[in-house]
Design a protein around this motif. Sequence first.
Motif, PDB file in Angstrom:
ATOM      1  N   SER A  28      -0.310   6.627 -15.246  1.00 17.89           N
ATOM      2  CA  SER A  28      -1.108   5.429 -15.513  1.00 17.89           C
ATOM      3  C   SER A  28      -2.515   5.593 -14.960  1.00 17.89           C
ATOM      4  N   HIS A  29      -3.423   4.810 -15.500  1.00 18.53           N
ATOM      5  CA  HIS A  29      -4.779   4.787 -14.973  1.00 18.53           C
ATOM      6  C   HIS A  29      -4.757   4.128 -13.598  1.00 18.53           C
ATOM      7  N   PHE A  30      -5.698   4.516 -12.768  1.00 22.54           N
ATOM      8  CA  PHE A  30      -5.776   4.010 -11.403  1.00 22.54           C
ATOM      9  C   PHE A  30      -5.850   2.481 -11.381  1.00 22.54           C
ATOM     10  N   ALA A  31      -6.639   1.898 -12.266  1.00 25.26           N
ATOM     11  CA  ALA A  31      -6.780   0.438 -12.321  1.00 25.26           C
ATOM     12  C   ALA A  31      -5.457  -0.227 -12.708  1.00 25.26           C
TER      13      ALA A  31
ATOM     14  N   PHE B 105       0.825  -1.201   0.000  1.00 26.05           N
ATOM     15  CA  PHE B 105       0.000   0.000   0.000  1.00 26.05           C
ATOM     16  C   PHE B 105       0.866   1.260   0.000  1.00 26.05           C
ATOM     17  N   GLN B 106       1.944   1.273   0.773  1.00 28.72           N
ATOM     18  CA  GLN B 106       2.844   2.420   0.784  1.00 28.72           C
ATOM     19  C   GLN B 106       3.477   2.641  -0.587  1.00 28.72           C
ATOM     20  N   SER B 107       3.825   1.567  -1.257  1.00 27.13           N
ATOM     21  CA  SER B 107       4.407   1.681  -2.598  1.00 27.13           C
ATOM     22  C   SER B 107       3.396   2.272  -3.574  1.00 27.13           C
ATOM     23  N   LEU B 108       2.154   1.830  -3.476  1.00 28.02           N
ATOM     24  CA  LEU B 108       1.093   2.375  -4.320  1.00 28.02           C
ATOM     25  C   LEU B 108       0.912   3.869  -4.053  1.00 28.02           C
ATOM     26  N   LEU B 109       0.874   4.264  -2.783  1.00 23.62           N
ATOM     27  CA  LEU B 109       0.722   5.678  -2.447  1.00 23.62           C
ATOM     28  C   LEU B 109       1.893   6.504  -2.968  1.00 23.62           C
ATOM     29  N   ARG B 110       3.076   5.961  -2.855  1.00 30.06           N
ATOM     30  CA  ARG B 110       4.264   6.678  -3.333  1.00 30.06           C
ATOM     31  C   ARG B 110       4.165   6.928  -4.838  1.00 30.06           C
ATOM     32  N   GLU B 111       3.712   5.921  -5.582  1.00 27.01           N
ATOM     33  CA  GLU B 111       3.573   6.093  -7.030  1.00 27.01           C
ATOM     34  C   GLU B 111       2.486   7.111  -7.362  1.00 27.01           C
ATOM     35  N   LEU B 112       1.361   7.042  -6.658  1.00 27.58           N
ATOM     36  CA  LEU B 112       0.295   8.020  -6.890  1.00 27.58           C
ATOM     37  C   LEU B 112       0.762   9.431  -6.533  1.00 27.58           C
ATOM     38  N   ASN B 113       1.519   9.553  -5.465  1.00 28.69           N
ATOM     39  CA  ASN B 113       2.022  10.854  -5.042  1.00 28.69           C
ATOM     40  C   ASN B 113       3.021  11.435  -6.043  1.00 28.69           C
TER      41      ASN B 113
ATOM     42  N   VAL C  13      -2.424   0.914 -12.075  1.00 28.05           N
ATOM     43  CA  VAL C  13      -1.542   0.998 -10.909  1.00 28.05           C
ATOM     44  C   VAL C  13      -1.936  -0.068  -9.894  1.00 28.05           C
ATOM     45  N   ALA C  14      -3.240  -0.285  -9.725  1.00 24.95           N
ATOM     46  CA  ALA C  14      -3.725  -1.301  -8.789  1.00 24.95           C
ATOM     47  C   ALA C  14      -3.216  -2.686  -9.187  1.00 24.95           C
ATOM     48  N   VAL C  15      -3.311  -3.007 -10.457  1.00 24.78           N
ATOM     49  CA  VAL C  15      -2.852  -4.316 -10.940  1.00 24.78           C
ATOM     50  C   VAL C  15      -1.339  -4.434 -10.779  1.00 24.78           C
ATOM     51  N   LYS C  16      -0.630  -3.368 -11.036  1.00 28.25           N
ATOM     52  CA  LYS C  16       0.835  -3.371 -10.908  1.00 28.25           C
ATOM     53  C   LYS C  16       1.270  -3.772  -9.500  1.00 28.25           C
ATOM     54  N   TYR C  17       0.513  -3.366  -8.496  1.00 23.95           N
ATOM     55  CA  TYR C  17       0.873  -3.662  -7.112  1.00 23.95           C
ATOM     56  C   TYR C  17       0.152  -4.885  -6.548  1.00 23.95           C
ATOM     57  N   GLY C  18      -0.455  -5.674  -7.404  1.00 21.03           N
ATOM     58  CA  GLY C  18      -0.974  -6.963  -6.994  1.00 21.03           C
ATOM     59  C   GLY C  18      -2.380  -6.981  -6.443  1.00 21.03           C
ATOM     60  N   TYR C  19      -3.136  -5.916  -6.642  1.00 23.18           N
ATOM     61  CA  TYR C  19      -4.535  -5.935  -6.227  1.00 23.18           C
ATOM     62  C   TYR C  19      -5.329  -6.663  -7.304  1.00 23.18           C
ATOM     63  N   TYR C  20      -6.261  -7.510  -6.887  1.00 19.81           N
ATOM     64  CA  TYR C  20      -7.006  -8.334  -7.831  1.00 19.81           C
ATOM     65  C   TYR C  20      -7.889  -7.514  -8.755  1.00 19.81           C
ATOM     66  N   ASP C  21      -8.552  -6.528  -8.182  1.00 20.51           N
ATOM     67  CA  ASP C  21      -9.439  -5.678  -8.959  1.00 20.51           C
ATOM     68  C   ASP C  21      -9.630  -4.365  -8.206  1.00 20.51           C
ATOM     69  N   GLN C  22     -10.421  -3.495  -8.769  1.00 17.27           N
ATOM     70  CA  GLN C  22     -10.612  -2.170  -8.187  1.00 17.27           C
ATOM     71  C   GLN C  22     -11.279  -2.257  -6.804  1.00 17.27           C
TER      72      GLN C  22
END
Length: 103
Positions: A43-46, A30-38, A48-57
């Motif tokens: 990239s589209h939000f979805a 989650f911290q890595s995802l926040l760092r990328e968003l910051n 970025v989610a897939v990049k960090y291993g989240y199954y879906d939105q």
Amino acid sequence: MLGYSDRNIRRAFQKELGVCPKELSGIIRFQSLLRELNNGSQSHFADVAVKYGYYDQAHLINQFKRYYGLTPNQVFKQVKSKETCPFFTIKKGGNRRSYVKSE
């Protein structure tokens, strides 16, 4: 190979860090995802989610609420209205940086 069972490793994590290995992994992800968003990922939000291993939105939104306390939509609305990043601020102390949730 090391002579430690899964249970012993989980117990050591809980004792030393206060969380189990799976929880720590989720926090770091989650911290890595926040760092990328910051950093202003284009990239589209979805994506970025897939990049960090989240199954879906929905999985990402649930984890976002769990760790951050707000939905991504609520956070992005704050960003637009304040034109600041509510994700985290960097507090520098000596040679160390700590990331804390902005108020």
